[in-house]
Design a protein around this motif. Structure first.
Motif, PDB file in Angstrom:
ATOM      1  N   GLU A  88      35.697   4.509 110.842  1.00 44.32           N
ATOM      2  CA  GLU A  88      35.928   3.682 109.653  1.00 44.32           C
ATOM      3  C   GLU A  88      37.408   3.648 109.291  1.00 44.32           C
ATOM      4  OE1 GLU A  88      33.816   1.713 108.377  1.00 44.32           O
ATOM      5  OE2 GLU A  88      32.120   2.452 109.565  1.00 44.32           O
ATOM      6  N   ASP A 140      34.597  -4.925  95.421  1.00 44.11           N
ATOM      7  CA  ASP A 140      34.689  -4.380  96.770  1.00 44.11           C
ATOM      8  C   ASP A 140      36.138  -3.992  97.072  1.00 44.11           C
ATOM      9  OD1 ASP A 140      34.643  -3.819  99.446  1.00 44.11           O
ATOM     10  OD2 ASP A 140      33.377  -5.510  99.994  1.00 44.11           O
ATOM     11  N   THR A 141      36.340  -2.708  97.347  1.00 47.55           N
ATOM     12  CA  THR A 141      37.702  -2.240  97.615  1.00 47.55           C
ATOM     13  C   THR A 141      38.061  -2.298  99.096  1.00 47.55           C
ATOM     14  OG1 THR A 141      36.998   0.043  97.897  1.00 47.55           O
ATOM     15  CG2 THR A 141      37.574  -0.653  95.669  1.00 47.55           C
ATOM     16  N   GLU A 199      34.309   0.837 101.169  1.00 46.67           N
ATOM     17  CA  GLU A 199      32.960   1.323 100.857  1.00 46.67           C
ATOM     18  C   GLU A 199      32.270   1.934 102.082  1.00 46.67           C
ATOM     19  OE1 GLU A 199      34.113  -0.738  97.354  1.00 46.67           O
ATOM     20  OE2 GLU A 199      34.301  -1.279  99.469  1.00 46.67           O
ATOM     21  N   ASP A 200      32.466   1.323 103.264  1.00 48.99           N
ATOM     22  CA  ASP A 200      31.860   1.887 104.477  1.00 48.99           C
ATOM     23  C   ASP A 200      32.444   3.266 104.782  1.00 48.99           C
ATOM     24  OD1 ASP A 200      30.263  -0.327 104.776  1.00 48.99           O
ATOM     25  OD2 ASP A 200      31.579  -1.314 106.235  1.00 48.99           O
ATOM     26  N   ILE A 259      33.512   5.383 102.528  1.00 51.29           N
ATOM     27  CA  ILE A 259      32.921   6.296 101.551  1.00 51.29           C
ATOM     28  C   ILE A 259      31.534   6.734 102.000  1.00 51.29           C
ATOM     29  CG2 ILE A 259      32.026   6.463  99.192  1.00 51.29           C
ATOM     30  CD1 ILE A 259      35.055   6.652  99.371  1.00 51.29           C
ATOM     31  N   ARG A 260      30.724   5.803 102.497  1.00 48.46           N
ATOM     32  CA  ARG A 260      29.377   6.164 102.937  1.00 48.46           C
ATOM     33  C   ARG A 260      29.420   7.134 104.126  1.00 48.46           C
ATOM     34  NH1 ARG A 260      28.205   0.985 100.806  1.00 48.46           N
ATOM     35  NH2 ARG A 260      29.029  -0.106 102.624  1.00 48.46           N
ATOM     36  N   GLU A 296      30.355  10.529 102.767  1.00 49.49           N
ATOM     37  CA  GLU A 296      29.223  11.156 102.074  1.00 49.49           C
ATOM     38  C   GLU A 296      28.266  11.801 103.070  1.00 49.49           C
ATOM     39  OE1 GLU A 296      28.867   8.424  98.016  1.00 49.49           O
ATOM     40  OE2 GLU A 296      27.755   7.862  99.825  1.00 49.49           O
ATOM     41  N   PHE A 299      37.207   8.946  93.917  1.00 51.50           N
ATOM     42  CA  PHE A 299      36.717   7.578  94.108  1.00 51.50           C
ATOM     43  C   PHE A 299      35.754   7.166  93.001  1.00 51.50           C
ATOM     44  CE2 PHE A 299      34.006   4.282  95.987  1.00 51.50           C
ATOM     45  CZ  PHE A 299      34.977   3.402  96.454  1.00 51.50           C
ATOM     46  N   GLU A 300      34.939   8.119  92.522  1.00 49.03           N
ATOM     47  CA  GLU A 300      33.996   7.823  91.442  1.00 49.03           C
ATOM     48  C   GLU A 300      34.704   7.499  90.134  1.00 49.03           C
ATOM     49  OE1 GLU A 300      30.496   7.732  91.099  1.00 49.03           O
ATOM     50  OE2 GLU A 300      30.572   7.526  93.276  1.00 49.03           O
TER      51      GLU A 300
END
Length: 841
Positions: free
Chosen positions: A449, A474-475, A478-479, A481-482, A485, A526-527
């Motif tokens: 990513e 959309d920054t 997001e991909d 971040i996933r 996680e 990020f949150e």
């Protein structure tokens, strides 16, 4: 007759159970019972669970229980996550919700301290809210939510009123000796404060300064204080704060600063007041790495003998320390930690609970990962006073605290280490291939990513920011971040399920922990993205490809932290322009600003500006370097002594040093040059040369006047240093230890992506982008460096600014008001001008 008002000990539910019920080892591996359990209490998971409950459910229920004793009351308070009342029979269930990255399917029971919190809330509810209902029991629901996949697991238990009464009574009885200790001490402290006067005769302006601090505390505001060196600011700030505690307008002082060396000032000030009879416990917090007994700081029972069983011994060590001492210095902490075989760092943190004053680094209040949660996340009703020294350092420190990054180089290193472990002789000490494969695969997903972001945006690029509410859309990451996680969840599962602390090689374990906590930071930041953040990327051979969540403007975060106190005083000798710092440091229009009066005789400080020097990058040449060296030689010749010369960069300094060595060093002179990487011992050796008689002593009959040039032009110490470095602030060279400072250039930071981001951000904020990003931080470095030369009322010295830009009004406006005798000079006149200053004293 005056009404007797009993004292009160206030403690949160969480603070009570974690203090009394702790046991076992310190364990940073995630395998131990002591609580490096990475439990998070995110508001998101709380809201999700709370919103899913049905009729009769009340969320975030504040509970408070006062337990009266003869001399004082214990006030226990907290907030239950949820309370469900069954409409059919009136039965009550108290719910405690915890967010976690653990594999909740493999949890066999609730974490004991979490269950204890819920039992406290159940007891408090039965004995306050539903005291008259006669309910014979209360239910307790422990609900865990996995932060990655939002899966939920609950444990349902029930306790009778008698069971809760017996359990809670025992819990509080075990806390009584600590409450008795606090109350007995508070009585002695308050009586001594009443009798304590300011220890000296007030200097000019010092009493007004103390009054300003006291008024700020009374009105529960913030004070931004420009306090020149030598005005006695430490005592002037601490004395009214101590008086406020004696009058019960506050409960505890936090004196926070940026550097270890500056913590001696409040320690000495408290000692001075103790000599006047003050009873006041203070603790100095020292960074874990600097106070650790072990050669390597490794906080687990395998790597540290003091971590094993620490929590079984800590309360005995703590009671002895705080009952037998007033000044809980680093030395005292180490003494008692060694005697009781506990971690000195953890002992110091616990000692802070029983201290009236806490001295330490900024991060204990402002850093979300380091701050003292026992005070600032406990829900305590205590009234705190925040005294922030060297506050000019806080904006840049705060940007670092609230920013986070992820780098492909670190992940690639982790993959390679896993591969080496599985392929070589160390294979057996990795837990299982299943986790090795999962971690490696998910690390590769994050790397992939990051590669996509690099291909889409290119390196050294702003990915998102500046536009209003940009973070709500959309920054582009997001991909990423996933993927992070998922890796975070796998690393968390691994640390939770390892068979034993010693089943993995230390280097690989350390890298896993480094990656784990780095990802935790990134996800947490990020949150909380807002308009005060920018997302950008960089690429370099040394660091790899990095995505940065950069906090451009820390005022929101700083204001939140300062809001946990009753009042705050932020002070520095170089806080100009004060409105700039007031804004960045969370100030409001109604907060106060004070420029303290300087007692120093301006005639004993010479300030000179050379009009024929430029350090602009486009103007740099061998001729300019030589001119700078020539200036320095003419400045130091009129009077023998110690001088510091501050340069804008190491490269500039080295070029001038070479020329100076070749053409200008006189017999008897000593030229020393700061190195880029200096240990504490190197620094001490460097500063040791400024001590009297370290260098060759004078011969009998030698003088220091300009009419004895053979003598006055030799025997000086000239130290070349870098502006903004380790020698430009936080060092105290009084009297003849330093008689002159030369600042080469206005300290403007080099142009780079991060500073340009700041410039663009503040241009959009108030059209002051260049000033905020470059000029003000640069001039602060100059003023800090210049402040090395005048430390006391008796000192005499010169400050020389080598750059014609200092003649511009935009720079002159940033000069301290006590610089009343600035003289413009040049190469042809500077030696005579300096000689005149020394001869006319």
């Amino acid at each position: 007759m005056a009404e007797f008002i009993k004292d009160e000990i206030s403690i949160s539910v969480r603070g009570l159970v974690e203090f009394i019920l702790r046991s076992g080892d310190i364990d940073n591996t995630g395998a131990g019972p002591s609580g490096t359990d990475v439990m998070l209490q995110g508001s998101r998971v709380h809201r999700k669970i709370q919103n899913s409950r049905g009729v009769g459910y009340e969320a975030e229920v504040p509970l408070k229980l006062r337990i009266p004793y003869e001399k004082y009351d214990i006030l226990i308070e907290g907030r239950a996550d949820g309370i469900l009342t069954d409409p059919a029979d009136g039965s009550v269930t108290v719910e405690e919700i915890k967010g976690t990255y653990r594999n909740i399917d493999k949890m066999k029971e609730p974490v004991p301290v979490h269950l204890a919190q819920a039992k406290c809330y159940a007891y408090m509810y039965l004995n306050t809210v539903s005291e008259g209902t006669g309910l014979p029991e209360a239910g307790v629901k422990m609900t865990y939510v996995n932060m990655d996949d939002d899966s939920v697991r609950s444990f349902d238990l029930s306790f009778t009123r008698d069971e809760l009464d017996e359990w809670f009574t025992d819990l509080v009885s075990r806390y009584r000796k600590w409450a008795d200790l606090r109350i007995d001490w508070n009585e002695k402290r308050t009586e001594s404060i009443r009798k304590t006067d300011f220890p000296y005769e007030y200097r000019a302006g010092q009493k007004n300064l103390a009054v300003s601090v006291y008024q700020t505390i009374l009105e529960e505001k913030k004070l931004y204080l420009m306090a020149p060196t030598g005005c006695g600011k430490t005592l002037s700030v601490l004395f009214p704060a101590v008086k406020a505690i004696g009058e019960k307008k506050a409960d505890r002082i936090f004196y926070l600063t940026a550097k270890t060396i500056t913590r001696t000032a409040p320690e000495e000030a408290f000692d001075i007041m103790r000599m006047q009879g003050l009873k006041f416990k203070t603790v100095t917090l020292t960074a874990k790495e600097k106070i650790c007994f072990m050669e390597k700081t490794d906080c687990n029972p395998i790597g540290c003998m003091y971590a094993k069983g620490h929590f079984d011994r800590i309360n005995d060590a703590l009671y002895a320390l705080v009952s037998e001492n007033e000044s809980l210095s680093r030395e005292k902490i180490l003494e008692y930690a060694a005697k009781y075989k506990v971690c000195p760092f953890e002992l110091s943190l616990d000692a802070s609970l029983f201290a009236d004053g806490v001295i330490g680094d900024y991060n204990y209040l402002f850093d979300p990962h380091v701050k003292l949660k026992r005070f600032f996340e406990s829900g305590s009703s205590e009234k705190y006073l925040f005294l922030i020294d060297e506050a000019h350092n806080l904006p840049s420190r705060a940007r670092s605290m609230y920013s986070a990054s992820v780098c492909d180089k670190d992940l690639k290193e982790l993959k390679n280490m896993i591969k080496a472990s599985l392929g070589g002789q160390t294979k057996s000490i990795f837990l299982v291939k299943e986790y090795a494969g999962k971690i490696s695969t998910r690390a590769q997903s994050v790397i992939r990513e990051l590669k996509k972001i690099r291909e889409n945006y290119g390196p050294d690029t702003v990915i998102a920011g500046f536009e209003e509410d940009w973070f709500k859309f959309d920054t582009g990451i997001e991909d990423l971040i996933r993927s992070m996680e998922r890796l975070h969840s796998t690393l968390s599962d691994y640390m939770e399920e390892r068979e034993k602390p010693g089943d993995i090689q230390w280097a690989l374990r350390d890298k896993i922990l480094e990656i784990y906590f780095g990802i935790s930071d990134f996800l947490a930041v990020f949150e909380d993205l807002g308009n005060d953040y920018v997302i950008y990327d960089t690429d370099s051979p040394e660091e790899g490809f990095r995505v940065m969540l950069y906090c451009t403007d820390p005022r929101r975060k700083i204001a939140e932290c300062l809001g946990m106190g009753r009042a705050s005083v932020l002070f520095s000798a170089t806080m100009l322009p004060i409105q700039y710092y007031k804004g960045l440091l969370g100030g409001q229009p109604e907060d106060y600003e004070v420029y303290a009066e300087s007692i120093f005789d301006p005639g004993k400080r010479g300030v000179f500006i050379a009009s024929d020097v430029t350090t602009r990058y486009k103007d740099r040449s061998e001729d300019e370097f030589f001119r700078t060296a020539d200036h320095i030689s003419r400045i130091v010749r009129p009077k023998k002594g110690n001088y510091m010369v501050f340069f804008p960069s190491y490269s500039y300094m080295r070029k001038v040093a070479q020329l100076y060595n070749e053409a200008f060093v006189l017999p008897g002179d000593t030229l020393i040059v700061q190195e880029e990487s200096m240990t504490e011992a190197d620094k001490e050796d460097f500063l040791g040369l400024f001590e009297p008689d370290v260098l060759a002593p004078e011969k009998e009959g030698e003088g220091e006047t300009a009419d004895n040039p053979e003598v006055s032009e030799s025997g000086s110490l000239i130290a070349f240093c870098v502006m903004g470095g380790i020698f430009s602030e936080g060092i105290d060279l009084k009297g003849d230890k330093l008689i002159g400072v030369i600042c080469v250039g206005p300290g403007i930071p080099g142009v780079d992506l991060e500073h340009d981001i700041l410039r663009e951000y503040f241009d959009g904020y108030d059209r002051m982008g260049y000033e905020y990003a470059y000029m003000y931080p640069g001039m602060n470095k100059v003023l800090q460096a210049a402040g090395r030369v005048i430390r006391t009322e008796e000192d005499t010295g010169i400050v020389v600014l080598l750059d014609k830009r200092f003649l511009g009004m935009s720079y002159k406006r940033l000069f301290p008001r006590e610089w009343t005798n600035v003289k413009v000079t040049d190469l042809d006149h500077i030696r005579d001008d300096i000689s005149d200053f020394w001869n006319n004293l």
